[in-house]
Design a protein around this motif. Structure first.
Motif, PDB file in Angstrom:
ATOM      1  N   GLU A 130       0.614  -1.027  -0.060  1.00 43.71           N
ATOM      2  CA  GLU A 130      -0.118  -0.059   0.010  1.00 43.71           C
ATOM      3  C   GLU A 130       1.181   1.218  -0.183  1.00 43.71           C
ATOM      4  OE1 GLU A 130      -3.180   2.420  -0.273  1.00 43.71           O
ATOM      5  OE2 GLU A 130      -3.124   0.352  -0.585  1.00 43.71           O
ATOM      6  N   ILE A 131       1.885   1.310   0.927  1.00 46.72           N
ATOM      7  CA  ILE A 131       2.931   2.401   0.848  1.00 46.72           C
ATOM      8  C   ILE A 131       3.464   2.538  -0.529  1.00 46.72           C
ATOM      9  CG2 ILE A 131       4.992   3.198   1.670  1.00 46.72           C
ATOM     10  CD1 ILE A 131       4.455   1.738   4.512  1.00 46.72           C
ATOM     11  N   SER A 132       3.804   1.409  -1.233  1.00 48.85           N
ATOM     12  CA  SER A 132       4.391   1.543  -2.777  1.00 48.85           C
ATOM     13  C   SER A 132       3.518   2.099  -3.575  1.00 48.85           C
ATOM     14  CB  SER A 132       4.714   0.144  -3.165  1.00 48.85           C
ATOM     15  OG  SER A 132       5.564  -0.571  -2.352  1.00 48.85           O
ATOM     16  N   ARG A 133       2.257   1.846  -3.460  1.00 46.13           N
ATOM     17  CA  ARG A 133       1.345   2.562  -4.470  1.00 46.13           C
ATOM     18  C   ARG A 133       1.156   3.886  -4.157  1.00 46.13           C
ATOM     19  NH1 ARG A 133      -0.917  -2.833  -4.159  1.00 46.13           N
ATOM     20  NH2 ARG A 133      -1.920  -2.496  -2.075  1.00 46.13           N
ATOM     21  N   ILE A 134       1.026   4.293  -2.795  1.00 40.65           N
ATOM     22  CA  ILE A 134       0.990   5.811  -2.436  1.00 40.65           C
ATOM     23  C   ILE A 134       2.267   6.605  -3.153  1.00 40.65           C
ATOM     24  CG2 ILE A 134       1.139   7.291  -0.578  1.00 40.65           C
ATOM     25  CD1 ILE A 134      -0.749   5.225   0.656  1.00 40.65           C
ATOM     26  N   LEU A 135       3.378   5.991  -2.931  1.00 46.87           N
ATOM     27  CA  LEU A 135       4.898   6.381  -3.207  1.00 46.87           C
ATOM     28  C   LEU A 135       4.643   6.406  -4.932  1.00 46.87           C
ATOM     29  CD1 LEU A 135       7.454   7.536  -2.817  1.00 46.87           C
ATOM     30  CD2 LEU A 135       8.319   5.046  -2.952  1.00 46.87           C
ATOM     31  N   ALA A 136       4.491   5.680  -5.409  1.00 42.21           N
ATOM     32  CA  ALA A 136       4.161   5.458  -7.088  1.00 42.21           C
ATOM     33  C   ALA A 136       3.409   6.888  -7.567  1.00 42.21           C
ATOM     34  CB  ALA A 136       3.723   4.419  -7.543  1.00 42.21           C
ATOM     35  N   ALA A 137       2.239   6.961  -6.907  1.00 45.96           N
ATOM     36  CA  ALA A 137       1.309   7.893  -7.003  1.00 45.96           C
ATOM     37  C   ALA A 137       1.982   9.309  -7.036  1.00 45.96           C
ATOM     38  CB  ALA A 137      -0.055   7.614  -6.616  1.00 45.96           C
TER      39      ALA A 137
ATOM     40  N   THR B  29      10.453  14.623   2.793  1.00 45.30           N
ATOM     41  CA  THR B  29      11.393  14.897   1.519  1.00 45.30           C
ATOM     42  C   THR B  29      11.740  14.036   0.459  1.00 45.30           C
ATOM     43  OG1 THR B  29      13.303  15.127   2.736  1.00 45.30           O
ATOM     44  CG2 THR B  29      11.875  17.100   2.865  1.00 45.30           C
ATOM     45  N   TYR B  30      11.443  12.733   0.896  1.00 39.94           N
ATOM     46  CA  TYR B  30      12.181  11.617   0.062  1.00 39.94           C
ATOM     47  C   TYR B  30      11.468  11.615  -1.290  1.00 39.94           C
ATOM     48  CZ  TYR B  30      12.906   6.869  -1.424  1.00 39.94           C
ATOM     49  OH  TYR B  30      13.003   5.761  -2.132  1.00 39.94           O
ATOM     50  N   PRO B  31      10.235  11.791  -1.495  1.00 40.90           N
ATOM     51  CA  PRO B  31       9.591  11.725  -3.141  1.00 40.90           C
ATOM     52  C   PRO B  31      10.415  12.858  -3.813  1.00 40.90           C
ATOM     53  CG  PRO B  31       7.822  11.381  -1.591  1.00 40.90           C
ATOM     54  CD  PRO B  31       9.014  11.938  -0.829  1.00 40.90           C
ATOM     55  N   HIS B  32      10.538  14.142  -3.191  1.00 42.93           N
ATOM     56  CA  HIS B  32      11.244  15.318  -4.077  1.00 42.93           C
ATOM     57  C   HIS B  32      12.719  14.889  -4.355  1.00 42.93           C
ATOM     58  CE1 HIS B  32       7.615  17.918  -3.698  1.00 42.93           C
ATOM     59  NE2 HIS B  32       7.411  17.267  -2.489  1.00 42.93           N
ATOM     60  N   ARG B  33      13.139  14.408  -3.316  1.00 41.46           N
ATOM     61  CA  ARG B  33      14.774  14.245  -3.479  1.00 41.46           C
ATOM     62  C   ARG B  33      14.968  13.077  -4.621  1.00 41.46           C
ATOM     63  NH1 ARG B  33      16.646  11.759   1.076  1.00 41.46           N
ATOM     64  NH2 ARG B  33      14.893  11.971   2.296  1.00 41.46           N
ATOM     65  N   LEU B  34      13.944  12.040  -4.451  1.00 38.12           N
ATOM     66  CA  LEU B  34      14.081  10.993  -5.338  1.00 38.12           C
ATOM     67  C   LEU B  34      13.955  11.635  -7.026  1.00 38.12           C
ATOM     68  CD1 LEU B  34      14.919   7.928  -5.118  1.00 38.12           C
ATOM     69  CD2 LEU B  34      12.366   7.444  -5.247  1.00 38.12           C
TER      70      LEU B  34
ATOM     71  N   HIS C  40       5.660   7.697 -15.396  1.00 37.08           N
ATOM     72  CA  HIS C  40       5.746   6.260 -15.984  1.00 37.08           C
ATOM     73  C   HIS C  40       6.312   5.473 -14.447  1.00 37.08           C
ATOM     74  CE1 HIS C  40       4.531   7.126 -19.686  1.00 37.08           C
ATOM     75  NE2 HIS C  40       5.735   8.175 -19.888  1.00 37.08           N
ATOM     76  N   ALA C  41       6.223   6.113 -13.091  1.00 36.44           N
ATOM     77  CA  ALA C  41       6.803   5.509 -12.257  1.00 36.44           C
ATOM     78  C   ALA C  41       5.550   4.478 -11.797  1.00 36.44           C
ATOM     79  CB  ALA C  41       6.980   6.432 -10.987  1.00 36.44           C
ATOM     80  N   ARG C  42       5.771   3.194 -11.367  1.00 31.80           N
ATOM     81  CA  ARG C  42       4.808   2.233 -10.962  1.00 31.80           C
ATOM     82  C   ARG C  42       5.116   1.489  -9.946  1.00 31.80           C
ATOM     83  NH1 ARG C  42       2.545   4.908 -14.240  1.00 31.80           N
ATOM     84  NH2 ARG C  42       1.877   4.638 -16.178  1.00 31.80           N
ATOM     85  N   ALA C  43       4.035   0.928  -9.178  1.00 28.48           N
ATOM     86  CA  ALA C  43       4.055   0.201  -8.259  1.00 28.48           C
ATOM     87  C   ALA C  43       3.547  -1.383  -8.935  1.00 28.48           C
ATOM     88  CB  ALA C  43       3.319   0.537  -7.025  1.00 28.48           C
ATOM     89  N   PRO C  44       4.120  -2.545  -8.441  1.00 31.89           N
ATOM     90  CA  PRO C  44       3.534  -3.639  -9.078  1.00 31.89           C
ATOM     91  C   PRO C  44       2.125  -3.847  -8.827  1.00 31.89           C
ATOM     92  CG  PRO C  44       5.661  -4.150  -8.170  1.00 31.89           C
ATOM     93  CD  PRO C  44       5.248  -2.791  -7.580  1.00 31.89           C
TER      94      PRO C  44
ATOM     95  N   VAL D  18       8.770   0.117  -6.292  1.00 28.39           N
ATOM     96  CA  VAL D  18       8.371   0.997  -7.025  1.00 28.39           C
ATOM     97  C   VAL D  18       9.464   1.155  -8.207  1.00 28.39           C
ATOM     98  CG1 VAL D  18       7.949   3.549  -7.167  1.00 28.39           C
ATOM     99  CG2 VAL D  18       7.075   2.494  -5.007  1.00 28.39           C
ATOM    100  N   TYR D  19       9.026   1.390  -9.395  1.00 26.70           N
ATOM    101  CA  TYR D  19      10.072   1.413 -10.338  1.00 26.70           C
ATOM    102  C   TYR D  19       9.581   2.413 -11.415  1.00 26.70           C
ATOM    103  CZ  TYR D  19       6.904  -1.722 -12.688  1.00 26.70           C
ATOM    104  OH  TYR D  19       5.917  -1.987 -13.458  1.00 26.70           O
ATOM    105  N   LEU D  20      10.621   2.694 -12.207  1.00 29.51           N
ATOM    106  CA  LEU D  20      10.419   3.371 -13.733  1.00 29.51           C
ATOM    107  C   LEU D  20      11.135   2.870 -14.641  1.00 29.51           C
ATOM    108  CD1 LEU D  20      10.026   7.299 -14.050  1.00 29.51           C
ATOM    109  CD2 LEU D  20      11.533   5.584 -15.797  1.00 29.51           C
TER     110      LEU D  20
END
Length: 184
Positions: A4-11, A168-173, A20-24, A43-45
């Protein structure tokens, strides 16, 4: 929980421009051939031309972290090594979570489990160039929460430097991806 966290992070990454970032889908990780075998990612692109361009692990320890923290750390090092050996230009990150109550437990050398996690994670973060050590991550984010208590979520734990905070993790990524792939 990590799916669930992966889906939120991908979104979130999609909203920040990595559309094009995706969670399986389902409850299985997406597998890529790493340097020594297949490796599942959360999570991957990726694309057909370049292969894996960005990945983020989403794992942690909610219960008994004193016993398992060093094992999780070693697993993370091997995960980055596997992926960077095959995809040296890929941006590899990890969103690491700890149980909030458990993070305050004492640690002999570091004061608390959270302090120990911060020291360990800072030692394998901040890979800036594709020629840097392959066992390092470009970015790591730490968050705390207690299972069953959504109000306990802490994306910026006290005492954790901003360079390791989940807030700040998603922005830094995304910034790391854009620096490495300016024409993507």
């Amino acid at each position: 929980m990590s799916h669930e966290i992966s889906r939120i992070l991908a979104a979130t990454l999609n909203d920040l421009g990595l559309e094009h970032a995706r969670a399986p889908s389902g409850n299985r990780d997406k597998s890529f051939m790493g340097g020594y075998g297949t490796k599942g990612v959360d999570v991957y692109l990726s694309d057909e031309r370049h292969g894996l361009l960005l990945t983020s692990g989403v794992k942690g320890l909610v219960f008994d972290p004193r016993k398992n923290l060093k094992n999780r750390y070693r697993d993370m090092v091997m995960e980055a090594l596997e992926l960077h050996r095959r995809f040296p230009y890929a941006i590899c990150g990890h969103l690491f979570f700890l149980g909030k109550a458990e993070s305050a437990l004492s640690s002999k050398k570091f004061g608390t489990v959270l302090g120990e996690a911060a020291v360990l994670m800072s030692g394998i973060a901040q890979r800036r160039l594709p020629t840097d050590a392959p066992e390092l991550y470009e970015e790591i984010g730490i968050l705390l929460f207690d299972p069953g208590d959504p109000d306990s979520l802490d994306l910026a734990p006290a005492g954790i430097p901003e360079s390791l905070q989940a807030a700040t993790y998603p922005h830094r990524l995304v910034d790391a991806f854009n620096r490495r792939n300016p024409f993507y």
